[in-house]
Design a protein around this motif. Structure first.
Motif: not given
Length: 182
Positions: A122, A155-156, A159-161
């Motif tokens: 992440n 990603n943050q 979070e999931r893409r």
């Protein structure tokens, strides 16, 4: 004609749960697949191990074999380490081979085996200064690291893409790495 051998290695990140589908896709591309996991990833996939072994016809490995023990896998033509966590990338780059898959890829550099890595980290982890140094170290050693534009982009945290982990990029790169001259 014998099938090319792909070692598919994964560490403990969510995309490792997609290994059965990734194995099938690699097999459809003509690979004999051997699955290796970090210890935590092996615990995560404990319920899937038998199915993965049925699918590949080979044992799923997460531990070193005993000295003198015959190897249950044929030699690799290419190794894909994906998902590769922050810990896995840094351990590999630093040569910290306390886990089977890290030992194989560290030794693979010296054996000249084509290797690809696609992180799964992440945006908070990549701020640590060691991460960029590790990516640079691996690339300098000849590892194709699929990170940044055209590869995995962080990603943050949490979070999931929406589009998911870019397995298609990894599998395309594996095919390209073993393709003969046209």
């Amino acid at each position: 004609m014998s099938r090319r051998v792909l070692y598919l290695f994964g560490s403990a990140a969510s995309p490792v749960h997609e290994f059965p589908d990734v194995v099938r896709r690699a097999q459809e591309s003509g690979f004999d697949v051997c699955v290796g996991l970090t210890p935590t990833a092996a615990r995560w996939l404990a319920d899937d191990t038998a199915a993965l072994e049925d699918l590949t016809g080979r044992p799923v490995r997460s531990e070193y074999k005993w000295p003198g023990e015959a190897d249950a896998w044929p030699p690799a033509d290419v190794i894909l380490f994906a998902p590769a966590t922050f810990n896995a990338i840094n351990s590999w780059a630093l040569g910290l081979t306390n886990h089977f898959v890290i030992g194989v890829v560290a030794e693979g550099i010296g054996n000249g085996i084509p290797m690809l890595a696609m992180p799964c980290v992440n945006a908070a982890y990549v701020q640590h200064p060691q991460f960029d140094l590790s990516i640079e170290t691996l690339r300098g050693a000849g590892v194709s690291v699929l990170y940044g534009p055209g590869g995995f982009e962080p990603n943050q945290p949490g979070e999931r893409r929406r589009e998911g982990y870019p397995w298609h990029l990894a599998l395309n790169a594996v095919n390209e790495s073993v393709a003969g001259p046209s």
